[in-house]
Each structure stands twice: as C-alpha cells, then as structure tokens.
Design a protein around this motif. Structure first.
Motif, PDB file in Angstrom:
ATOM      1  N   UNK A   3     -52.087  28.424  60.379  1.00 55.32           N
ATOM      2  CA  UNK A   3     -53.462  27.910  60.364  1.00 55.32           C
ATOM      3  C   UNK A   3     -53.431  26.414  60.043  1.00 55.32           C
ATOM      4  N   UNK A   4     -54.263  25.599  60.701  1.00 55.38           N
ATOM      5  CA  UNK A   4     -54.294  24.159  60.403  1.00 55.38           C
ATOM      6  C   UNK A   4     -54.580  23.894  58.933  1.00 55.38           C
ATOM      7  N   UNK A   5     -54.040  22.790  58.438  1.00 54.74           N
ATOM      8  CA  UNK A   5     -54.159  22.466  57.016  1.00 54.74           C
ATOM      9  C   UNK A   5     -55.612  22.388  56.563  1.00 54.74           C
ATOM     10  N   UNK A   6     -56.477  21.786  57.379  1.00 54.29           N
ATOM     11  CA  UNK A   6     -57.893  21.643  57.004  1.00 54.29           C
ATOM     12  C   UNK A   6     -58.539  22.996  56.770  1.00 54.29           C
ATOM     13  N   UNK A   7     -58.169  23.964  57.597  1.00 55.21           N
ATOM     14  CA  UNK A   7     -58.739  25.305  57.462  1.00 55.21           C
ATOM     15  C   UNK A   7     -58.173  25.993  56.220  1.00 55.21           C
ATOM     16  N   UNK A   8     -56.871  25.816  55.968  1.00 53.76           N
ATOM     17  CA  UNK A   8     -56.246  26.417  54.791  1.00 53.76           C
ATOM     18  C   UNK A   8     -56.904  25.897  53.516  1.00 53.76           C
ATOM     19  N   UNK A   9     -57.136  24.592  53.476  1.00 51.39           N
ATOM     20  CA  UNK A   9     -57.779  23.983  52.309  1.00 51.39           C
ATOM     21  C   UNK A   9     -59.185  24.552  52.124  1.00 51.39           C
ATOM     22  N   UNK A  10     -59.873  24.802  53.216  1.00 51.64           N
ATOM     23  CA  UNK A  10     -61.215  25.383  53.141  1.00 51.64           C
ATOM     24  C   UNK A  10     -61.169  26.841  52.686  1.00 51.64           C
ATOM     25  N   UNK A  11     -60.053  27.512  52.945  1.00 49.87           N
ATOM     26  CA  UNK A  11     -59.878  28.899  52.512  1.00 49.87           C
ATOM     27  C   UNK A  11     -59.587  29.008  51.017  1.00 49.87           C
ATOM     28  N   UNK A  12     -58.958  27.993  50.467  1.00 48.93           N
ATOM     29  CA  UNK A  12     -58.449  28.069  49.095  1.00 48.93           C
ATOM     30  C   UNK A  12     -59.503  28.476  48.062  1.00 48.93           C
ATOM     31  N   UNK A  13     -60.693  27.861  48.057  1.00 50.44           N
ATOM     32  CA  UNK A  13     -61.672  28.221  47.021  1.00 50.44           C
ATOM     33  C   UNK A  13     -62.603  29.368  47.414  1.00 50.44           C
ATOM     34  N   UNK A  14     -62.124  30.325  48.191  1.00 55.05           N
ATOM     35  CA  UNK A  14     -62.963  31.391  48.739  1.00 55.05           C
ATOM     36  C   UNK A  14     -63.588  32.285  47.673  1.00 55.05           C
ATOM     37  N   UNK A  15     -63.007  32.320  46.480  1.00 51.25           N
ATOM     38  CA  UNK A  15     -63.507  33.240  45.463  1.00 51.25           C
ATOM     39  C   UNK A  15     -64.348  32.561  44.387  1.00 51.25           C
ATOM     40  N   UNK A  16     -64.791  31.332  44.637  1.00 51.57           N
ATOM     41  CA  UNK A  16     -65.699  30.678  43.693  1.00 51.57           C
ATOM     42  C   UNK A  16     -67.062  30.500  44.352  1.00 51.57           C
ATOM     43  N   UNK A  17     -68.058  30.217  43.553  1.00 52.30           N
ATOM     44  CA  UNK A  17     -69.417  30.114  44.064  1.00 52.30           C
ATOM     45  C   UNK A  17     -69.549  28.973  45.076  1.00 52.30           C
ATOM     46  N   UNK A  18     -70.510  29.082  45.972  1.00 55.19           N
ATOM     47  CA  UNK A  18     -70.594  28.213  47.151  1.00 55.19           C
ATOM     48  C   UNK A  18     -70.604  26.726  46.823  1.00 55.19           C
ATOM     49  N   UNK A  19     -71.462  26.331  45.885  1.00 54.06           N
ATOM     50  CA  UNK A  19     -71.568  24.910  45.563  1.00 54.06           C
ATOM     51  C   UNK A  19     -70.256  24.317  45.094  1.00 54.06           C
ATOM     52  N   UNK A  20     -69.552  25.040  44.240  1.00 54.68           N
ATOM     53  CA  UNK A  20     -68.262  24.566  43.727  1.00 54.68           C
ATOM     54  C   UNK A  20     -67.219  24.576  44.839  1.00 54.68           C
ATOM     55  N   UNK A  21     -67.206  25.634  45.644  1.00 54.87           N
ATOM     56  CA  UNK A  21     -66.220  25.741  46.727  1.00 54.87           C
ATOM     57  C   UNK A  21     -66.362  24.603  47.732  1.00 54.87           C
ATOM     58  N   UNK A  22     -67.591  24.264  48.069  1.00 56.52           N
ATOM     59  CA  UNK A  22     -67.813  23.158  49.010  1.00 56.52           C
ATOM     60  C   UNK A  22     -67.307  21.842  48.430  1.00 56.52           C
ATOM     61  N   UNK A  23     -67.532  21.632  47.137  1.00 60.53           N
ATOM     62  CA  UNK A  23     -67.047  20.412  46.498  1.00 60.53           C
ATOM     63  C   UNK A  23     -65.533  20.349  46.452  1.00 60.53           C
ATOM     64  N   UNK A  24     -64.894  21.487  46.144  1.00 64.55           N
ATOM     65  CA  UNK A  24     -63.434  21.533  46.099  1.00 64.55           C
ATOM     66  C   UNK A  24     -62.856  21.268  47.483  1.00 64.55           C
TER      67      UNK A  24
END
Length: 238
Positions: A126-147
C-alpha cells in the motif's frame, strides 16, 4: 402542508439544509435501532451514513456543498471528545482500583492497533500516504485526522477509515464479548472504546453505564497515546 413547503424552500437556499438532513437521518436511524431492540447490526451511525449518502446521490450534491452546511456537527467532535472526561471523574475511584490492568491494556491495544495497520499495509504494498492514514484508525475522528495530516497522510481518508473501524467494532463488540464470556463491564467497555473509539463508546453506553464510562476513558487515553506513538511507528516506514 403549505407551512412545510415554506420551510423546505427556506432550508434549500441555506447551508442549514444539510445540517437538517444529517440530524434527521440520525433521528430516523436511531428509531430504526430502537425498533430492533438495539441490535448491534442496526448501528445508527451506519444507517445515518447510508441515508445521508443516498440523499446526496439522489440530489447530485457535491460533498463540499454538503460539508458547508454540516460542518457544525464536525466542529462538535472536539467538545464531545473533551466531554468524555466527565466519566473519568465520576468513576475515578473505580478507575484507580483497576489502574494497572487498564494501563497495560491501553499500551498493548495502542501498539497492536498501530503495528497491525502499518505491517499489513507495508506487506500488501500500500502507498505510504495510505498507510499513514491507516495508522490512527482506532482513535476518534478529530484526533486521527490531525495525526494523519501531521505525518503526511490524507486526513479525509483517515476519517473514512476511522468511521469504518468504529462501525465494525460497534457491530462486533457485543457478540464477541458474549462469545468470549467476558462479563466484567469495565473490561468490555474499555475494549470497545480502545478499539472502536466513539462508535464503540456509544454502543457500550447502550449496554451498560459503567461499560460506557470505561469506553470513554479508553477513547481519551488511546487518542493521547496514539498521538505519541504514531510518529515513532511511522518513522520505521522510511
């Protein structure tokens, strides 16, 4: 009838239309969930998303137009997350008695959530950008988007992944806990909040108030821990 039509004409000319659509969709979804005796499959968040998406598709409305009106709900994510500190205070004595196992579960859960997403993404090419977007999948939306944004990922994709994770967890958590014969509501709630953030917490509150309180605690603590661990975990991708 004339009054209803006048209200519709007014709303259709203002951004309030899409805020109204969002709220009505959730009210309808919650009624459906209540009619099914809160069956895990009848998840009100999932149903509301489907209903709202159907309206957008039928009216050919771009997401940007929708978000212009519904962004107030997005804004409330922050205050809603902060408000989850109230259960932590209310059940502080119970939390202190279970502090050691909670912290152990928190660390293990955060590390597993991060490492599983990064490892599977890397192995599947999977491309790096997508992997990074996957990483915070288990935190709340606002925090995940910031991470995700801070680490070079796509915050919009992160939000979608977070919602999918939450809805999956909200559907599976109760049957899974029953199958594993876990009766301790503290453990059930903490696991739900840790793995499925806000949706899991909402489901936990539907089952038991103590489970909901511990889910809220897990949601808040996991957001904090993941925000610290994610940059370290992502650095290994390089």
């Amino acid at each position: 009838m004339t009054g209803d039509f006048a209200v519709w004409v007014y709303l259709s000319r203002t951004p309030l239309l899409w805020l109204t659509v969002t709220l009505v969709a959730y009210v309808v979804a919650d009624r459906i969930a209540t009619a099914t005796n809160r069956n895990p499959i009848a998840n009100p968040v999932l149903i509301a998303i489907v209903l709202t998406a159907a309206v957008l598709e039928l009216t050919h409305t771009p997401y940007a137009t929708y978000f212009e009106g519904a962004q107030f709900v997005h804004f409330l994510l922050g205050p809603a997350t902060v408000a989850l500190a109230f259960p932590l205070y209310e059940y502080r004595a119970t939390v202190l008695r279970a502090l050691a196992p909670m912290l152990a579960a928190l660390l293990v859960g955060s590390v597993v959530a991060l490492s599983s997403a990064l490892t599977l993404g890397h192995l599947l090419g999977v491309p790096r950008e997508v992997i990074v977007s996957l990483a915070p999948k288990s935190v709340t939306t606002g925090v995940a988007m910031g991470i995700a944004q801070g680490l070079g990922g796509d915050p919009t994709l992160a939000a979608v992944i977070v919602m999918l994770t939450g809805m999956t967890g909200g559907i599976l958590v109760t049957p899974l806990m029953n199958a594993l014969r876990i009766r301790d509501m503290r453990a059930r709630g903490f696991a739900a909040g840790l793995a499925a953030h806000g949706v899991g917490t909402a489901r936990a509150f539907q089952v038991d108030v103590v489970a909901g309180a511990f889910a809220g605690i897990a949601l808040g603590l996991n957001a904090f821990v993941t925000a610290m661990l994610a940059p370290i975990a992502v650095s290994f991708l390089r």
